[in-house]
Scaffold this motif. Structure first.
Motif, PDB file in Angstrom:
ATOM      1  N   ASN B  41       0.819  -1.217   0.000  1.00  0.00           N
ATOM      2  CA  ASN B  41       0.000   0.000   0.000  1.00  0.00           C
ATOM      3  C   ASN B  41       0.844   1.253   0.000  1.00  0.00           C
ATOM      4  O   ASN B  41       0.552   2.221  -0.702  1.00  0.00           O
ATOM      5  N   THR B  45       0.761   4.155  -2.846  1.00  0.00           N
ATOM      6  CA  THR B  45       0.451   5.574  -2.591  1.00  0.00           C
ATOM      7  C   THR B  45       1.629   6.443  -2.991  1.00  0.00           C
ATOM      8  O   THR B  45       1.435   7.563  -3.480  1.00  0.00           O
ATOM      9  N   ILE B  85      -6.152   3.854  -7.018  1.00  0.00           N
ATOM     10  CA  ILE B  85      -6.466   3.726  -5.589  1.00  0.00           C
ATOM     11  C   ILE B  85      -7.444   2.577  -5.375  1.00  0.00           C
ATOM     12  O   ILE B  85      -7.270   1.736  -4.497  1.00  0.00           O
TER      13      ILE B  85
ATOM     14  N   TYR E  36      -1.170   7.902   7.937  1.00  0.00           N
ATOM     15  CA  TYR E  36      -0.356   8.100   6.724  1.00  0.00           C
ATOM     16  C   TYR E  36      -1.257   8.426   5.538  1.00  0.00           C
ATOM     17  O   TYR E  36      -1.021   9.366   4.782  1.00  0.00           O
ATOM     18  N   SER E  37      -2.316   7.649   5.394  1.00  0.00           N
ATOM     19  CA  SER E  37      -3.213   7.873   4.268  1.00  0.00           C
ATOM     20  C   SER E  37      -3.859   9.243   4.340  1.00  0.00           C
ATOM     21  O   SER E  37      -4.005   9.945   3.336  1.00  0.00           O
ATOM     22  N   MET E  40      -1.470  11.791   3.335  1.00  0.00           N
ATOM     23  CA  MET E  40      -1.334  11.746   1.882  1.00  0.00           C
ATOM     24  C   MET E  40      -2.488  12.489   1.223  1.00  0.00           C
ATOM     25  O   MET E  40      -2.287  13.279   0.292  1.00  0.00           O
ATOM     26  N   GLU E  56      -8.875   9.171  -1.658  1.00  0.00           N
ATOM     27  CA  GLU E  56      -7.871   8.561  -0.799  1.00  0.00           C
ATOM     28  C   GLU E  56      -8.325   8.575   0.661  1.00  0.00           C
ATOM     29  O   GLU E  56      -8.142   7.606   1.395  1.00  0.00           O
ATOM     30  N   GLY E  60      -8.385   4.999   1.123  1.00  0.00           N
ATOM     31  CA  GLY E  60      -7.112   4.666   1.744  1.00  0.00           C
ATOM     32  C   GLY E  60      -7.203   4.654   3.255  1.00  0.00           C
ATOM     33  O   GLY E  60      -6.861   3.667   3.911  1.00  0.00           O
ATOM     34  N   ALA E  61      -7.690   5.778   3.783  1.00  0.00           N
ATOM     35  CA  ALA E  61      -7.722   5.867   5.241  1.00  0.00           C
ATOM     36  C   ALA E  61      -8.885   5.080   5.814  1.00  0.00           C
ATOM     37  O   ALA E  61      -8.779   4.481   6.871  1.00  0.00           O
ATOM     38  N   THR E  64      -9.468   0.784   3.531  1.00  0.00           N
ATOM     39  CA  THR E  64      -8.306  -0.086   3.649  1.00  0.00           C
ATOM     40  C   THR E  64      -8.008  -0.411   5.106  1.00  0.00           C
ATOM     41  O   THR E  64      -7.743  -1.561   5.470  1.00  0.00           O
ATOM     42  N   SER E  65      -8.073   0.613   5.943  1.00  0.00           N
ATOM     43  CA  SER E  65      -7.805   0.368   7.359  1.00  0.00           C
ATOM     44  C   SER E  65      -8.819  -0.608   7.939  1.00  0.00           C
ATOM     45  O   SER E  65      -8.464  -1.508   8.719  1.00  0.00           O
TER      46      SER E  65
END
Lengths: 486, 123, 490, 146, 80
Positions: B41, B45, B85, E36-37, E40, E56, E60-61, E64-65
């Motif tokens: 990941n 990113t 993504i 981190y996400s 970003m 994201e 991402g945050a 994904t988490s």
């Protein structure tokens, strides 16, 4: 406007999303599955004819023109690759439906295969790097999934390893695309090419880095020699139809994308200026020798076939490295010939394993007498792999060897011979031991019912047909090779 | 001095590459399978960051229709990242599914141990 | 479609179709199977024979199929050499097939034997009639690989071992040929057999190509040192198959060499590159070694196999002398050896079939029990030794004259020495068979071979005796014309 | 075991999350956001719902078939919209001449982009839920494509 | 000022990435990964790519988490 290029992908995608909905009504799902593959194949065949007659077809999604719009390009090379995918997928999907089930979730499995086919078709037809990347990723994911779907411990382990390496490869490819975008400001292949012709000399380091990353990324995905490590495990632990698809089509679809980027986007001039051809040649030589050598020592039939795939990919790469017209024709033709042959071999191996319950080559002695048709199909595949004239594999070897001599590389023509001999040393003992000798068969087994044998018979006939009448596809192959070599 | 100047103008690239290396390193060398996926990941990113910073240098304004703006940046790369993504999410989810299955079979998340177990069975 | 309905195309492709037909029909009845197997060779023979008059009067019949396997395509041609070759192949094959219908009754897996027998015939006929290297190669491989099934027919461990050796050597030979063919194609853009040849330039690639041809054809023809498979494979095969392997299939190798040295490479190139010297060296070694080892062999079929090696040396000698007279001898010997060696193997097979005696030491008294069989054996053996007026003498005579024209006195000596050695290993058998005694305690068993086996042997014996006596000897005539054609463009 | 605080907070916050998700989804053609993000937000809210209420007596989770339907339905909607273009003898995914384009800047504008975004949103929301539930319960294979 | 914030954010990213790579507690790693996400996403917002940033942030945050958490809950929290 000809809709065929986009409809090929869309039909498969649509079927891929309908099939999982029907998981309670499996027969309906199977019908949809087959319909999707068949309709898409018809489009593909139609497109091949159109391209042959009228030249390159381009299609702009939504009517948006590049550089903003998404472009689908069906040139001779793409149409040929698409045709290969379509033709090979037909018997395999028939096998998926009619062969004994190896997976617990057939609807999901079929959806994954449709998705994989859609991704591969998209990959060979994409006209811009963005879609190329997206389809590469979908293809990777579904390729991994059709290994893991078997659910055995080994298949999960193999697919996880494949996933990690594949993700690394994807990262490399994405990085390369970013670098190319950085230099050119475009993602559309035609624009990138035009722009690179001007800007490449300004940013040589970037181009070099991009090339390196593309090379490594696609090496992983297409199992080009030193990065093939995931392939034997992955291809040998997958369900039968998956193995056939993976070895027959998936690695080649990546290779087609690789060729497209290397020769048609980066451009031949740059490609020739850098010492890439020697590298390709050396890698191909290593692949052919090492792959075959490893195949010789295997006792697991599917793993042997998988190592043989590594060697055969070497042939295709060899033609790319030799880079004469005939060598390229040989390479491109071998994409089809190997796809047919290896699909045949993997399906036959799958049937053998299913019927006898063993995957050890040493247990197959005398089984040819109990399963004559299956082993006859296997024999046809073996003959083609070794390169006996009259079978498909011979024709591509002929072209490759001629191509090697065209540029005075006698050593590589000799290499093809040595590799053929190595092929013979691992394919023929299986066939010989299966049919001849006084050892009694140690395992039970018989030919499966006719509906399971049908795809094998189709592939076997195709191998012989392609061995005698390659002229059927040669016009397309010649055009495609001409595209690669300006 | 010139180096520092160069670095400051290319700061995003530099960070992206550092992150890429961290991710790559984690992915390749870490034994824990979940960690490997996290590394994947981070790697992804970082690549998106790289892409976005390229786009930033070239464009300057988001491609949203507003009065008075005639030129827009190329929307294709941002669509690429968006898809990227989502794909990385799919990869993550799939990989985690496999990890759970592996854990069920082996009772460990350690790649070395899994390999050791396998080779013991084969050998 | 018309192209496929002329007799020549039928002669080539009919056996292919019949092989499939036999495979399908043999489930029904063994009579149909045997009938078709015999008929396939017979029909081919008759079809080819219809052209005999045309060919002897100088016509060349051509059939081209360029759409199969581009860029090279298939093509067939009937000229003097292919006429002779085709008639020898189909004629001997027909006789052996008749013999096999009786001989194979005892054997197992007949369902496998006959389709592959006919398939091998298809390959052999195609080889003889092909008009270019590529067609030659295609049918050569078809023949070699189908013959594998005949070699390992017994499936005993020795047979499997011999078969494996045969298979690997065949593949090596095939690959060597493959390389040479593409090298020729690369150098000239053509692989056709053109009278007079067309490759005039020497060089690395040409040398490699010639080596490839020598290896590829040498392996098939059993030239020392490529002969290693031969003495293993010929004895283990069933006797009809041995007769075909030794009598017919070896000849395809030398036919290939003749074609290559005269119709692909020019004679000047062969001479200038000293390839003829190479061939002569190989030929001498082959003649001496083949005959010498034959003396030491005790098993009749192994002895005959080594004898074949020696005889192939004659033919290679004739090719290597690069001289028209010698070539007449070589080409005639293709015919002569096919007839003689088939007769020998068939008689040996008959003895093994009736008595189960493979060792020549046990043959005492057999001449009295199986008189006609042993007479045939004697005639064939005498012909091998070179007693006039049998056909073996004719070829040796022509060869010697050819050698003398080239002042190759040594080769005449070699031929005489070889004849002497032939005498050494054939004569004791004959003597023992007619005048020797049975082993102690063995009962006399006067069982002659069945008519289906005996008649083909006698026909072959008639050929051996009368061919040379009949005026206007068709084989010698064809050989002369073929050689004349080969050397026309000197 | 139930948690009063958690449940109450969730009861209050989930509608707002979903509203926000819907906003992001529907304004995809006007403001940042769109199908991917909006769908994820809605999906996450549903995950939150099923996590918080997993111990309550009522039905606590989205049925597999439902999420599957959403997942596949969204994608099929997208493709059908694309095929409309071909039906109207234009190109695949064309946006001209099928739906009124509307005035730029208003909600009902951009032709069929709204419909397509909705399709993507459905698909993503369904997928996120499926993924999460399968990871938690099935631990099996799934096709995590969007 | 903005440049400083960006610089700090970038440093934060690198730190987070290293922590994710080093810590042996997978749960904390996941939480740091979420941060981190998020960081970003903010940087992308700073780089004028709001739609990517919001995606994201959500995927991402968020997603994904969540998935990592689900996976950890089914396996084990600490590395061996």
């Amino acid at each position: 406007m000809v809709h065929a290029p986009v409809l090929i992908v869309v039909t498969l995608l649509l079927a891929a999303f309908i099939v999982p909905l029907l998981y309670r009504k499996l027969p309906v799902a199977q019908v949809v599955f087959l319909l999707g593959i068949v309709i898409s194949s018809i489009f593909s065949i139609r497109m091949a004819f159109l391209v042959l007659r009228e030249g390159t077809l381009t299609y702009y999604l939504g009517g948006w023109l590049p550089p903003y719009g998404i472009e689908v390009v069906a040139d001779a090379f793409g149409a040929y690759a698409s045709l290969v995918l379509a033709l090979i997928s037909l018997p395999i999907s028939y096998f998926v439906v009619f062969a004994p089930k190896e997976v617990n979730t057939p609807a999901r499995y079929m959806a994954l295969i449709l998705l994989l086919m859609a991704a591969m078709q998209g990959m060979v037809l994409a006209g811009d790097l963005f879609n190329l990347f997206v389809f590469i990723e979908i293809c990777s994911l579904s390729a991994i999934a059709i290994i893991a779907v078997k659910g055995t411990r080994d298949s999960i382990e193999a697919s996880f390893r494949y996933l990690v390496l594949s993700a690394l490869g994807s990262g490399g490819i994405l990085f390369a695309i970013a670098l190319i975008f950085m230099i050119t400001g475009h993602l559309n292949m035609g624009y990138v090419r035009e722009s690179l012709a001007v800007t490449a000399s300004l940013y040589p380091l970037n181009i070099l880095t991009a090339l390196a990353f593309i090379f490594v990324g696609f090496s992983v995905k297409a199992a080009i020699f030193p990065l093939h490590v995931w392939l034997p495990e992955a291809h040998s632990n997958a369900p039968t139809a998956s193995s056939a698809l993976l070895s027959g089509l998936v690695v080649k679809a990546y290779l087609v994308a690789f060729i497209r980027i290397m020769y048609m986007v980066i451009g031949t001039e740059l490609f020739v200026a850098l010492p890439l051809r020697p590298i390709l040649l050396i890698l191909a030589a290593c692949a052919m020798l090492v792959g075959s050598t490893f195949a010789i020592v295997q006792n697991n039939i599917k793993r042997m076939l998988a190592y043989s795939t590594v060697a055969q990919m070497g042939y295709i790469v060899l033609g790319l490295g030799l880079f004469s017209q005939r060598a390229l024709e040989g390479s491109i033709l071998h994409i089809l010939n190997h796809a047919i042959t290896k699909s045949l071999l993997f399906l036959a191996a799958g049937v053998i394993i299913k019927q006898t319950g063993t995957n050890r080559l040493s247990d197959l002695k005398g089984m040819g007498r109990k399963m004559p048709f299956t082993f006859a199909a296997f024999t046809v595949g073996s003959l083609s792999m070794v390169g006996i004239p009259g079978f498909a594999g011979f024709v591509s070897k002929l072209y490759l060897a001629l191509g090697a001599l065209d540029i005075g590389q006698i050593i590589f023509a000799a290499l093809i011979l040595v590799s053929s001999l190595l092929n013979a040393t691992y394919y023929f003992p299986i066939v010989v031991n299966a049919f001849f000798g006084q050892t009694e068969a140690t395992h039970q087994g018989s030919d499966p019912r006719k509906s399971v044998m049908a795809p094998l018979a189709v592939f076997a006939l195709a191998v012989v047909f392609m061995g005698l009448f390659p002229s059927v596809v040669m016009p397309l192959v010649r055009q495609a090779a001409g595209l690669l070599q300006p | 001095m010139a180096i520092i100047e160069k670095l400051s103008t290319n700061l995003y690239y530099l960070v992206a590459i550092i992150l890429f290396i961290i991710g790559f390193h984690t992915m390749l060398t870490h034994n824990n399978l979940i960690k490997k996926i996290m590394g994947m990941n981070i790697m992804d990113t970082s690549l998106f960051l790289f892409f976005v910073s390229i786009g930033y240098r070239r464009g300057g304004i988001a491609p949203i229709i507003k009065e008075g703006i005639v030129e827009y940046v190329n929307p294709v790369p941002s669509a690429l990242i968006l898809t990227g993504i989502v794909i990385s999410l799919s990869f993550t989810a799939f990989a985690l599914g496999l990890v759970i299955l592996l854990y069920k079979h082996y009772g460990t998340l350690d790649a070395d141990k899994i390999i050791a177990m396998r080779s013991r069975e084969i050998g | 479609m018309d192209r496929f309905l002329n007799p020549m195309a039928l002669a080539v492709f009919l056996p292919l179709l019949l092989a499939v037909a036999i495979y399908i029909l043999e489930q029904r009845s063994w009579r149909i199977r045997n009938g078709l197997a015999v008929a396939s060779a017979g029909i081919s023979f008759i079809l080819l024979a219809t052209y005999l008059g045309d060919v002897r009067s100088g016509a060349v019949i051509v059939l081209e199929l360029p759409n199969v396997l581009p860029p090279l395509g298939l093509s067939f041609r009937l000229d003097y050499l292919s006429m002779l070759g085709g008639l020898v192949v189909t004629g001997v094959w027909f006789l052996v097939s008749v013999y096999a219908t009786e001989y194979m009754i005892k054997e197992h897996a007949k369902k496998r034997f006959y389709p592959f027998l006919v398939l091998t015939l298809a390959g052999a006929v195609g080889v003889m009639l092909s008009a270019d290297l590529f067609t030659f190669f295609l049918f050569f491989e078809l023949m070699s690989l189908s013959a594998y099934v005949l070699v390992v027919h017994e499936e005993s461990p020795e047979a499997m071992r011999a078969g494996y050796k045969y298979l690997i050597m065949t593949i090596i030979g095939g690959l060597a040929l493959f390389f040479s063919i593409i090298a020729v194609y690369e150098m000239s853009g053509s692989v056709a057999f053109v009278p007079g040849g067309y490759l005039t330039q020497g060089g690395l690639l040409a040398n490699l190509a010639f080596i490839g041809f020598l290896v590829g054809f040498g392996i098939k023809a059993g030239i020392v040192p490529f002969h290693v498979w031969l003495p293993e494979a010929h004895p283990v095969a069933p006797s009809p198959a041995s007769a075909l392997l030794s009598g017919v299939m070896l000849k395809t190798g030398v036919i290939g060499l003749i074609r290559v040295t005269h119709q692909v490479f020019t004679i000047d190139l062969v001479r200038n590159s000293n390839w003829n010297t190479v061939m002569l060296v190989f030929a001498s070694v082959t003649i001496v070694l083949g005959s010498a080892v034959a003396i030491t062999e005790d098993d009749i079929k192994r002895r005959l196999a080594y004898s074949s090696i020696g005889q192939m040396g004659y033919i290679l000698l004739g090719i290597g002398l690069l001289q028209e007279r010698a070539m007449v001898g070589a080409i005639f010997h293709i015919f002569a050896h096919a007839v003689m060696k088939s007769a020998l193997f068939l008689t040996a097979g008959a003895v093994i079939y009736r008595k189960g005696k493979r060792s020549v030491k046990d043959w005492g008294g057999i001449g009295r029990e199986m008189f006609p069989t042993m007479v045939v054996f004697t005639i064939a053996a005498l012909s091998m030794i070179g007693i006039p007026p049998l056909i073996g003498f004719v070829s040796k005579w022509e060869l010697s004259l050819g050698a003398l024209d080239n002042r190759g006195y040594a080769f005449v000596g070699l031929l005489l020495l070889s004849s002497l050695m032939n005498f050494v290993y054939y004569f004791p058998i004959i003597q023992n068979a007619f005048f020797g005694n049975r082993k102690h305690g063995e009962k006399a068993l006067n069982i002659e071979a069945a008519p289906a086996m005996l008649v083909p042997m006698i026909v072959l014996a008639c050929f051996i005796v009368f061919t040379a006596l009949v005026p206007g000897n068709f084989a010698l005539d064809l050989a002369r014309k073929a050689a004349a054609q080969l050397f026309l463009y000197k | 075991m139930t948690d009063m605080v958690l449940e109450t907070v969730a009861r209050i916050i989930i509608p707002f999350i979903q509203l926000f998700g819907a906003y992001v989804l529907m304004h995809g053609h006007l403001t940042p956001g769109g199908g991917f993000s909006g769908g994820t937000i809605i999906g996450a809210s549903l995950i939150l719902y099923s996590m918080v209420f997993r111990f309550s007596p009522r039905k606590h989770r989205i049925e597999h078939d439902t999420s599957l339907l959403f997942e596949a339905g969204g994608a099929i909607l997208y493709i059908l919209m694309g095929l409309l273009g071909i039906l109207f003898s234009k190109s695949f995914l064309t946006n001209r001449g099928i739906f009124p384009l509307g005035v730029p800047g208003e909600l009902i504008s951009g032709g069929m982009i709204v419909v397509i975004t909705l399709g993507i949103g459905m698909k993503v929301a369904g997928t996120v839920i499926t993924l999460f539930q399968e990871l938690l319960e099935g631990g099996g294979e799934h096709h995590g494509h969007n | 000022m903005l440049a400083l914030i960006n610089l700090l954010l970038l440093l934060f990213l690198i730190t987070c990435a290293i922590i994710v790579a080093r810590t042996r507690d997978l749960l904390s790693a996941v939480i740091v990964f979420g941060a981190y996400s998020m960081g970003m996403a903010i940087i992308w917002q700073q780089l004028h790519s709001p739609d990517i940033a919001i995606t994201e942030a959500a995927i991402g945050a968020g997603a994904t988490s969540l998935l990592f958490l689900a996976a950890i809950s089914r396996t084990r929290r600490y590395e061996e």
